[in-house]
Design an enzyme around this catalytic site. Structure first.
Site, PDB file in Angstrom:
ATOM      1  N   HIS A 139       0.812  -1.215   0.000  1.00  0.00           N
ATOM      2  CA  HIS A 139       0.000   0.000   0.000  1.00  0.00           C
ATOM      3  C   HIS A 139       0.847   1.268   0.000  1.00  0.00           C
ATOM      4  CE1 HIS A 139       0.640   1.003   4.330  1.00  0.00           C
ATOM      5  NE2 HIS A 139       0.683  -0.312   4.506  1.00  0.00           N
ATOM      6  N   CYS A 168       2.480  -4.992   7.064  1.00  0.00           N
ATOM      7  CA  CYS A 168       2.202  -4.760   5.648  1.00  0.00           C
ATOM      8  C   CYS A 168       3.381  -4.036   4.992  1.00  0.00           C
ATOM      9  CB  CYS A 168       0.919  -3.966   5.477  1.00  0.00           C
ATOM     10  SG  CYS A 168      -0.566  -4.932   5.794  1.00  0.00           S
TER      11      CYS A 168
END
Length: 546
Positions: free
Chosen positions: A430, A449
């Site tokens: 992301h 992440c």
């Protein structure tokens, strides 16, 4: 000498199987394969505990694969002997194949029953060797819990069938991973062993800092190490000149360091790392390559956690590359290793806060001040926003019944786009508003992440490969709308999250990275426990995690 003597002894024993007096006992005519003979009975009994062996020999009518006197069986015996003798080339433990026991069995194989037992033992040895060299000797997740992948499995019956109809030496050579990465790692291992045998890379550099224009004994040590490592042509210079600065810059690039041509701190430490320690990284990388000895996809996303970079690979070449930030080195935040399939991206995403972050980081603040973290909505089980005025002081981490999310926008923790390969670990790639982190050399700051430095360009590259006519225009149209939008990929592609501290370069040589999570140290220790031998100095790699 001991290994070679053992090989010659074993070969001599095999040659005994070709004596005329033995041929009549070994050669089972095709028309009589259904007969129960001492040989077939011995094979059936010896193979009975192994489904693959039993299946193969039943299908073949108990025809010998190894112990007949004909040229085919002799070639298979010789090929297996040659392959097993080269296990050290692949960083495999020679003792794992119980060669002494096989030699004893060969010496005792003077009748049909003993040769039947030997037949099965040779097949068993071959299958174990084939598995080890093609898919690894360790089970990844049993060694490191954060490695969420399983090594590929060979079809053991197919291996025996294929061997029976193939050129044995070529077949044995094809068992190891055929990737260029693996072949280059094998070469680097040989280069490092040569460096150890030739007296390492010379004296260590002790100076706190060396820069262009410096001279003296430490510059000579630097010159000699750079030359021995292959970064600098040999010369008598005692001055840190422009060519030495360029060599230092190449070394820094290969070790993930800031490229400034100055030797000091981290650069000095990396220069002083002995080849014995680098061997540990190479052997672990070879085992990891065996774990991934499968089709990775002509197009795929490759994220090497230790390199802090994410790449899109097309036909073996880097199509797009960007810096990344990965999980911090806290046990509950490390990014796991696994492979999955990216099938969509979300533009203007909501950030749904992980439960662990809610109860460990946000709930203590909410208990004191119900309006803390006002950028986040508190959501009940029906998806409704909760009135914070009622307070949260009565809730514990176990009883807190709400979830939390952040609306789309430039300050969203996920930035403006996330790339999804749905998985049970809730890991994805992301955007991020925390752009300053990409200026760091070591970029391990997230909760797990993977953040991308150039997410818009990454999206454009994906959409281009997906056949979208106006990829950036399409992306920007959805972005500027401000709407939460799911954009499917017409042609999903694999994503591989990997962990390589030794990375073979396309143009030769190997790059090295730090073992930031200590995983390679654990794997090296496990390899040694299985019998992989390293120079004593390399044990420092394993102890680094202690």
């Amino acid at each position: 000498m001991g290994m070679q003597r053992g090989i010659h002894m074993t070969a001599a024993i095999f040659r005994r199987l070709a004596l005329p007096a033995v041929v009549s006992l070994l050669a089972v005519p095709a028309a009589a394969v259904a007969q129960v003979t001492p040989f077939t009975q011995a094979v059936a009994v010896a193979a009975s505990g192994d489904e693959a062996l039993s299946t193969y020999y039943r299908e073949s009518g108990y025809e010998p694969l190894w112990t007949d006197a004909d040229a085919d069986d002799r070639a298979r015996r010789e090929a297996l002997l040659t392959a097993v003798s080269k296990t050290d080339l692949h960083g495999l433990p020679a003792g794992r194949y119980d060669a002494d026991r096989l030699r004893s069995m060969m010496g005792d194989a003077t009748d049909a029953r003993a040769r039947g037992q030997l037949e099965v033992e040779l097949s068993r040895l071959f299958l174990r060797f084939a598995s080890d060299i093609s898919t690894g000797i360790l089970e990844p997740e049993k060694v490191v819990s954060k490695i969420k992948r399983t090594a590929p499995e060979n079809n053991r019956v197919e291996l025996l069938r294929d061997l029976s109809t193939s050129r044995p030496h070529a077949f044995m050579d094809r068992l190891s991973p055929e990737s260029l990465e693996y072949k280059r790692l094998v070469r680097e291992r040989l280069r490092l062993i040569d460096a150890v045998q030739q007296g390492s890379w010379g004296e260590q550099v002790e100076a706190a800092r060396l820069d262009e224009g410096a001279s003296g004994a430490d510059v000579v040590r630097l010159r000699d190490r750079l030359s021995a490592m292959g970064y600098l042509e040999r010369s008598p210079t005692q001055t840190f000149d422009a060519s030495m600065r360029q060599a230092v810059e190449r070394f820094q690039a290969d070790h993930g360091l800031k490229i400034d041509g100055i030797v000091g701190g981290k650069t000095r430490d990396e220069l002083n790392t002995p080849p014995e320690d680098r061997l540990g990284s190479i052997l672990v990388a070879m085992e990891r390559e065996r774990w991934m000895n499968r089709d990775r996809g002509e197009r795929h996303v490759w994220v090497n956690l230790t390199d802090f970079r994410a790449k899109i690979i097309v036909d073996g070449e880097t199509y797009f590359e960007t810096k990344s930030v990965i999980g911090s080195d806290m046990p509950d935040r490390e990014t796991p290793e696994f492979s999955d399939t990216m099938d969509h991206m979300v533009i203007n995403p909501y950030w749904y806060v992980p439960r662990s972050i809610i109860v460990n980081e946000y709930l203590p603040d909410l208990r004191r001040n119900p309006y803390a973290h006002g950028q986040l909505d508190v959501i009940n089980s029906r998806g409704q926003i909760v009135n914070r005025g009622r307070g949260f002081s009565n809730y514990s981490s176990r009883t807190f019944p709400f979830s939390m999310r952040q609306k789309p926008g430039p300050q969203n923790a996920l930035g403006r786009v996330k790339f999804m390969f749905p998985n049970t670990y809730n890991i994805y790639l992301h955007d991020t508003p925390a752009q300053s982190l990409f200026e760091r050399e070591v970029r391990a700051f997230s909760h797990g992440c993977i953040r991308l430095d150039d997410p818009y360009e990454f999206a454009e590259a994906l959409l281009t490969l997906d056949g979208v006519a106006d990829p950036m225009g399409t992306f920007q149209r959805h972005l500027t709308s401000g709407n939460n939008t799911r954009l499917e990929l017409a042609d999903p592609l694999p994503v591989h999250l990997v962990y390589r501290t030794a990375i073979a370069k396309l143009d030769g040589g190997v790059e090295y990275r730090d073992d930031i999570y200590g995983r390679d140290a654990q794997i090296l220790e496990a390899l040694q426990a299985e019998g992989v031998e390293l120079p004593r100095a390399a044990l420092r790699v394993a102890s680094a995690a202690e």
